[in-house]
Design a protein around this motif. Structure first.
Motif, PDB file in Angstrom:
ATOM      1  N   PRO A 126       0.818  -1.219   0.000  1.00 45.63           N
ATOM      2  CA  PRO A 126       0.000   0.000   0.000  1.00 45.63           C
ATOM      3  C   PRO A 126       0.849   1.265   0.000  1.00 45.63           C
ATOM      4  CG  PRO A 126      -0.053  -1.044   2.163  1.00 45.63           C
ATOM      5  CD  PRO A 126       0.631  -2.005   1.245  1.00 45.63           C
ATOM      6  N   VAL A 127       0.330   2.306  -0.649  1.00 47.72           N
ATOM      7  CA  VAL A 127       1.017   3.597  -0.708  1.00 47.72           C
ATOM      8  C   VAL A 127       0.008   4.723  -0.492  1.00 47.72           C
ATOM      9  CG1 VAL A 127       2.924   2.871  -2.184  1.00 47.72           C
ATOM     10  CG2 VAL A 127       0.769   3.574  -3.241  1.00 47.72           C
ATOM     11  N   PRO A 128       0.485   5.890  -0.038  1.00 46.01           N
ATOM     12  CA  PRO A 128      -0.420   7.015   0.215  1.00 46.01           C
ATOM     13  C   PRO A 128      -0.614   7.914  -1.003  1.00 46.01           C
ATOM     14  CG  PRO A 128       1.760   7.548   1.023  1.00 46.01           C
ATOM     15  CD  PRO A 128       1.851   6.158   0.457  1.00 46.01           C
ATOM     16  N   TYR A 129      -0.150   7.480  -2.148  1.00 45.05           N
ATOM     17  CA  TYR A 129      -0.197   8.316  -3.341  1.00 45.05           C
ATOM     18  C   TYR A 129      -0.854   7.570  -4.498  1.00 45.05           C
ATOM     19  CZ  TYR A 129       4.064   5.578  -4.376  1.00 45.05           C
ATOM     20  OH  TYR A 129       4.964   4.559  -4.582  1.00 45.05           O
ATOM     21  N   VAL A 130      -1.216   8.333  -5.528  1.00 50.64           N
ATOM     22  CA  VAL A 130      -1.693   7.748  -6.788  1.00 50.64           C
ATOM     23  C   VAL A 130      -0.697   8.104  -7.879  1.00 50.64           C
ATOM     24  CG1 VAL A 130      -4.108   7.867  -6.102  1.00 50.64           C
ATOM     25  CG2 VAL A 130      -3.099   9.766  -7.365  1.00 50.64           C
ATOM     26  N   GLY A 131      -0.791   7.391  -8.999  1.00 50.65           N
ATOM     27  CA  GLY A 131       0.136   7.583 -10.107  1.00 50.65           C
ATOM     28  C   GLY A 131       0.970   6.336 -10.302  1.00 50.65           C
ATOM     29  N   VAL A 132       1.134   5.909 -11.548  1.00 50.98           N
ATOM     30  CA  VAL A 132       1.846   4.668 -11.831  1.00 50.98           C
ATOM     31  C   VAL A 132       3.343   4.896 -11.918  1.00 50.98           C
ATOM     32  CG1 VAL A 132       2.066   2.720 -13.418  1.00 50.98           C
ATOM     33  CG2 VAL A 132      -0.172   3.759 -13.045  1.00 50.98           C
ATOM     34  N   GLN A 133       3.769   5.786 -12.842  1.00 47.33           N
ATOM     35  CA  GLN A 133       5.194   6.044 -13.008  1.00 47.33           C
ATOM     36  C   GLN A 133       5.601   7.374 -12.385  1.00 47.33           C
ATOM     37  OE1 GLN A 133       2.888   6.577 -15.176  1.00 47.33           O
ATOM     38  NE2 GLN A 133       3.465   8.019 -16.760  1.00 47.33           N
ATOM     39  N   PHE A 134       4.704   7.941 -11.605  1.00 55.22           N
ATOM     40  CA  PHE A 134       5.002   9.164 -10.858  1.00 55.22           C
ATOM     41  C   PHE A 134       4.180   9.158  -9.580  1.00 55.22           C
ATOM     42  CE2 PHE A 134       1.591  10.120 -13.876  1.00 55.22           C
ATOM     43  CZ  PHE A 134       0.602  10.614 -13.042  1.00 55.22           C
ATOM     44  N   VAL A 135       4.565  10.019  -8.658  1.00 58.16           N
ATOM     45  CA  VAL A 135       3.828  10.230  -7.416  1.00 58.16           C
ATOM     46  C   VAL A 135       3.130  11.572  -7.542  1.00 58.16           C
ATOM     47  CG1 VAL A 135       4.012  10.504  -4.916  1.00 58.16           C
ATOM     48  CG2 VAL A 135       5.505   8.885  -6.109  1.00 58.16           C
ATOM     49  N   ALA A 136       1.821  11.582  -7.432  1.00 51.63           N
ATOM     50  CA  ALA A 136       1.046  12.781  -7.739  1.00 51.63           C
ATOM     51  C   ALA A 136       1.071  13.789  -6.588  1.00 51.63           C
ATOM     52  CB  ALA A 136      -0.383  12.413  -8.099  1.00 51.63           C
ATOM     53  N   ILE A 137       2.276  14.290  -6.287  1.00 51.07           N
ATOM     54  CA  ILE A 137       2.453  15.387  -5.336  1.00 51.07           C
ATOM     55  C   ILE A 137       3.323  16.446  -6.011  1.00 51.07           C
ATOM     56  CG2 ILE A 137       2.151  13.974  -3.271  1.00 51.07           C
ATOM     57  CD1 ILE A 137       5.229  13.928  -2.969  1.00 51.07           C
ATOM     58  N   PRO A 138       3.150  17.727  -5.657  1.00 57.73           N
ATOM     59  CA  PRO A 138       3.902  18.778  -6.353  1.00 57.73           C
ATOM     60  C   PRO A 138       5.416  18.618  -6.257  1.00 57.73           C
ATOM     61  CG  PRO A 138       2.093  19.726  -5.092  1.00 57.73           C
ATOM     62  CD  PRO A 138       2.161  18.279  -4.707  1.00 57.73           C
ATOM     63  N   GLU A 139       5.896  18.057  -5.163  1.00 57.90           N
ATOM     64  CA  GLU A 139       7.337  17.953  -4.954  1.00 57.90           C
ATOM     65  C   GLU A 139       8.005  16.880  -5.804  1.00 57.90           C
ATOM     66  OE1 GLU A 139       5.194  19.745  -1.659  1.00 57.90           O
ATOM     67  OE2 GLU A 139       5.020  17.743  -2.553  1.00 57.90           O
ATOM     68  N   PHE A 140       7.206  15.995  -6.388  1.00 56.47           N
ATOM     69  CA  PHE A 140       7.791  14.824  -7.048  1.00 56.47           C
ATOM     70  C   PHE A 140       8.715  15.190  -8.202  1.00 56.47           C
ATOM     71  CE2 PHE A 140       7.699  11.576 -10.391  1.00 56.47           C
ATOM     72  CZ  PHE A 140       8.227  10.506  -9.685  1.00 56.47           C
ATOM     73  N   ALA A 141       8.333  16.152  -9.032  1.00 53.65           N
ATOM     74  CA  ALA A 141       9.136  16.459 -10.217  1.00 53.65           C
ATOM     75  C   ALA A 141      10.566  16.826  -9.840  1.00 53.65           C
ATOM     76  CB  ALA A 141       8.482  17.584 -11.015  1.00 53.65           C
ATOM     77  N   GLY A 142      10.711  17.674  -8.838  1.00 59.79           N
ATOM     78  CA  GLY A 142      12.040  18.082  -8.419  1.00 59.79           C
ATOM     79  C   GLY A 142      12.832  16.943  -7.801  1.00 59.79           C
ATOM     80  N   ILE A 143      12.183  16.188  -6.918  1.00 59.43           N
ATOM     81  CA  ILE A 143      12.863  15.076  -6.252  1.00 59.43           C
ATOM     82  C   ILE A 143      13.267  14.019  -7.274  1.00 59.43           C
ATOM     83  CG2 ILE A 143      12.593  13.185  -4.592  1.00 59.43           C
ATOM     84  CD1 ILE A 143      10.565  14.951  -3.095  1.00 59.43           C
ATOM     85  N   ALA A 144      12.347  13.635  -8.131  1.00 58.77           N
ATOM     86  CA  ALA A 144      12.611  12.548  -9.078  1.00 58.77           C
ATOM     87  C   ALA A 144      13.656  12.947 -10.114  1.00 58.77           C
ATOM     88  CB  ALA A 144      11.315  12.120  -9.760  1.00 58.77           C
ATOM     89  N   THR A 145      13.734  14.221 -10.447  1.00 59.65           N
ATOM     90  CA  THR A 145      14.791  14.665 -11.360  1.00 59.65           C
ATOM     91  C   THR A 145      16.162  14.451 -10.729  1.00 59.65           C
ATOM     92  OG1 THR A 145      13.364  16.238 -12.490  1.00 59.65           O
ATOM     93  CG2 THR A 145      15.719  16.662 -12.583  1.00 59.65           C
ATOM     94  N   GLU A 146      16.283  14.780  -9.425  1.00 58.51           N
ATOM     95  CA  GLU A 146      17.559  14.558  -8.731  1.00 58.51           C
ATOM     96  C   GLU A 146      17.866  13.068  -8.596  1.00 58.51           C
ATOM     97  OE1 GLU A 146      18.758  16.996  -5.356  1.00 58.51           O
ATOM     98  OE2 GLU A 146      16.886  18.100  -5.548  1.00 58.51           O
ATOM     99  N   VAL A 147      16.863  12.278  -8.234  1.00 57.91           N
ATOM    100  CA  VAL A 147      17.070  10.829  -8.134  1.00 57.91           C
ATOM    101  C   VAL A 147      17.467  10.269  -9.495  1.00 57.91           C
ATOM    102  CG1 VAL A 147      15.927   8.615  -7.699  1.00 57.91           C
ATOM    103  CG2 VAL A 147      15.508  10.557  -6.167  1.00 57.91           C
ATOM    104  N   GLY A 148      16.822  10.754 -10.547  1.00 57.04           N
ATOM    105  CA  GLY A 148      17.144  10.303 -11.896  1.00 57.04           C
ATOM    106  C   GLY A 148      18.588  10.589 -12.275  1.00 57.04           C
ATOM    107  N   GLN A 149      19.118  11.700 -11.817  1.00 53.73           N
ATOM    108  CA  GLN A 149      20.517  12.022 -12.081  1.00 53.73           C
ATOM    109  C   GLN A 149      21.451  11.021 -11.401  1.00 53.73           C
ATOM    110  OE1 GLN A 149      20.511  16.067 -10.689  1.00 53.73           O
ATOM    111  NE2 GLN A 149      19.670  16.874 -12.608  1.00 53.73           N
ATOM    112  N   GLU A 150      21.099  10.603 -10.189  1.00 53.93           N
ATOM    113  CA  GLU A 150      21.927   9.614  -9.485  1.00 53.93           C
ATOM    114  C   GLU A 150      21.877   8.260 -10.186  1.00 53.93           C
ATOM    115  OE1 GLU A 150      23.944  10.534  -7.303  1.00 53.93           O
ATOM    116  OE2 GLU A 150      23.127  12.498  -6.809  1.00 53.93           O
ATOM    117  N   PHE A 151      20.699   7.859 -10.623  1.00 55.26           N
ATOM    118  CA  PHE A 151      20.569   6.559 -11.291  1.00 55.26           C
ATOM    119  C   PHE A 151      21.242   6.582 -12.666  1.00 55.26           C
ATOM    120  CE2 PHE A 151      16.466   5.221  -8.839  1.00 55.26           C
ATOM    121  CZ  PHE A 151      17.216   5.170  -7.667  1.00 55.26           C
TER     122      PHE A 151
END
Length: 434
Positions: A378-403
């Motif tokens: 279970p998760v507290p969010y919706v979205g398949v390939q993203f997390v539908a919160i405003p902060e996700f774009a910024g966080i995931a861009t940084e995580v994507g750079q690490e990966f």
């Protein structure tokens, strides 16, 4: 058939006859994907019907997201129409940044839009962006290379099968790589793919208390499997490859398999664009036996920012570009395989479109994605390939750079995951989730 086209044309004309009192010039920001580029070549039809002209700002995916986000959040007013997706639409609508599309014409037939797509672009039942095309993800593969490897692709394969096939199909001496996957950093580039992949391995971004989960065995398994697969069977320089780069590689015959957006199917099977057009097969995105496949759900859609002074003309363009009549127009000019897919039930009921080799698999893939229950746990969010919160774009861009750096060999999977965990924890604490 001629009567049907005439009826569609008449309906299209009736949509716009009332709105041509004053011609406007609309500025539209869009992504440099093939369907959008094709739309630009057909906009004379829109101008002929309405008198309105169009100026295009066409951008690479990551750049588009930065530009439109900055413009709408600062009320910059550069664009009358923006190309956005399922992530931005509900967030921006709740902020009051988008004009509701709640008075589209009866001819437009909003109820014909596939429910999964319509719901992802709506808030409380009101549509805020009209889908130009909808997509999930699936496997596109070379049937000839699969046969030469002595394997048969199942309709619903596992990751283990995909890995075995990728290694057997790899022929580096001849420039053929068993698998091409996104490596370019970006929340909508490598993180779209890796988040969907992680769902199938039982991983999740956050637990029910919004604690980041990159320090879990499931994320380690996801990233390690991905890196090993790409290092053994992927193309060189994969950390710079996104959708368009991998599309080009596949069309050139350099990929045995490519797991990516279903919308790519028309491009890899088009003999004018693809050297392997007659050799392509399709299958569902892989799973790891846990009940979730690694396919996503997305739509590129057209929305009207509330700051525009040309809302009436913008609404006319959106009706034109996302209508049944537009699909008929593309079919007439380019053939049914090239119409924008994944948006309307009537398209998949059309016997002409049903003849395309990818129509059925595209619809199956879209219908198998569940944004309300995207993960095994279970998760507290919706979205398949993203997390539908405003902060996700910024966080995931940084995580994507690490990966992406891990894929480039600049750090290990463990180091990338540790950095992802730390930066996500910091961001969520700063945002007040923790």
């Amino acid at each position: 058939m001629h009567l049907r086209k005439a009826a569609c044309a008449a309906a299209a004309l009736s949509l716009f006859a009332a709105g041509g009192a004053m011609a406007e010039t609309l500025t539209i920001a869009t992504v440099n994907n093939g369907d959008m580029i094709r739309m630009q070549g057909l906009t004379d039809d829109f101008t002929a019907k309405t008198g309105h002209k169009v100026e295009w700002v066409t951008l690479e995916e990551n750049v588009l997201r930065q530009r439109v986000t900055t413009d709408i959040s600062t009320k910059g007013g550069q664009f009358d129409i923006m190309t956005i997706g399922m992530y931005e639409t509900p967030i921006w609508a709740r902020n009051g940044w988008l004009a509701p599309l709640n008075d589209l014409s009866a001819e437009y037939d909003v109820d014909d839009i596939l429910p999964a797509i319509r719901n992802g672009l709506s808030v409380d039942g009101t549509l805020y962006a009209a889908p130009f095309y909808g997509e999930s993800s699936m496997i596109m593969y070379r049937k000839d290379l699969m046969e030469a490897a002595g394997l048969t692709m199942p309709e619903a394969p596992s990751w283990d099968f995909v890995a075995e096939a990728a290694r057997k199909m790899t022929d580096r001496e001849n420039g053929i790589y068993g698998i091409c996957l996104r490596g370019k950093a970006g929340w909508g580039e490598n993180m779209a793919f890796l988040t969907a992949m992680s769902n199938s391995f039982g991983a999740r971004w956050f637990d029910m208390e919004w604690r980041p989960q990159f320090d879990t065995p499931e994320w380690k398994q996801t990233l390690t499997f991905y890196l090993d697969l790409m290092n053994e069977a992927g193309p060189p320089g994969a950390s710079a490859n996104g959708f368009n780069e991998n599309l080009s590689l596949f069309q050139q015959g350099k990929c045995g398999m490519w797991i990516d957006a279903t919308v790519a199917a028309s491009f890899v099977t088009n003999p004018k664009e693809s050297t392997v057009a007659d050799k392509v097969g399709f299958a569902l995105a892989p799973d790891a036996g846990l009940g979730k496949r690694s396919n996503w759900l997305w739509a590129w859609a057209l929305a009207i920012p509330t700051g525009t002074k040309k809302e009436a003309a913008a609404r006319q363009f959106i009706e034109w570009a996302t209508s049944k009549a537009y699909l008929e127009l593309v079919a007439q000019k380019e053939g049914w395989p090239n119409v924008p897919p994944g948006t309307r039930a009537s398209l998949y009921a059309n016997p002409e479109y049903a003849k395309t080799p990818f129509a059925e698999m595209t619809l199956k893939s879209i219908n198998s994605a569940d944004p309300l229950h995207p993960t095994v746990k279970p998760v507290p969010y919706v979205g398949v390939q993203f997390v539908a919160i405003p902060e996700f774009a910024g966080i995931a861009t940084e995580v994507g750079q690490e990966f992406s750096a891990a894929l480039a060999g600049q750090q290990t999977a463990e180091e990338a995951l540790a950095k992802a965990q730390a930066l996500t924890e910091d961001a969520m604490e700063a945002a007040g989730y923790r």
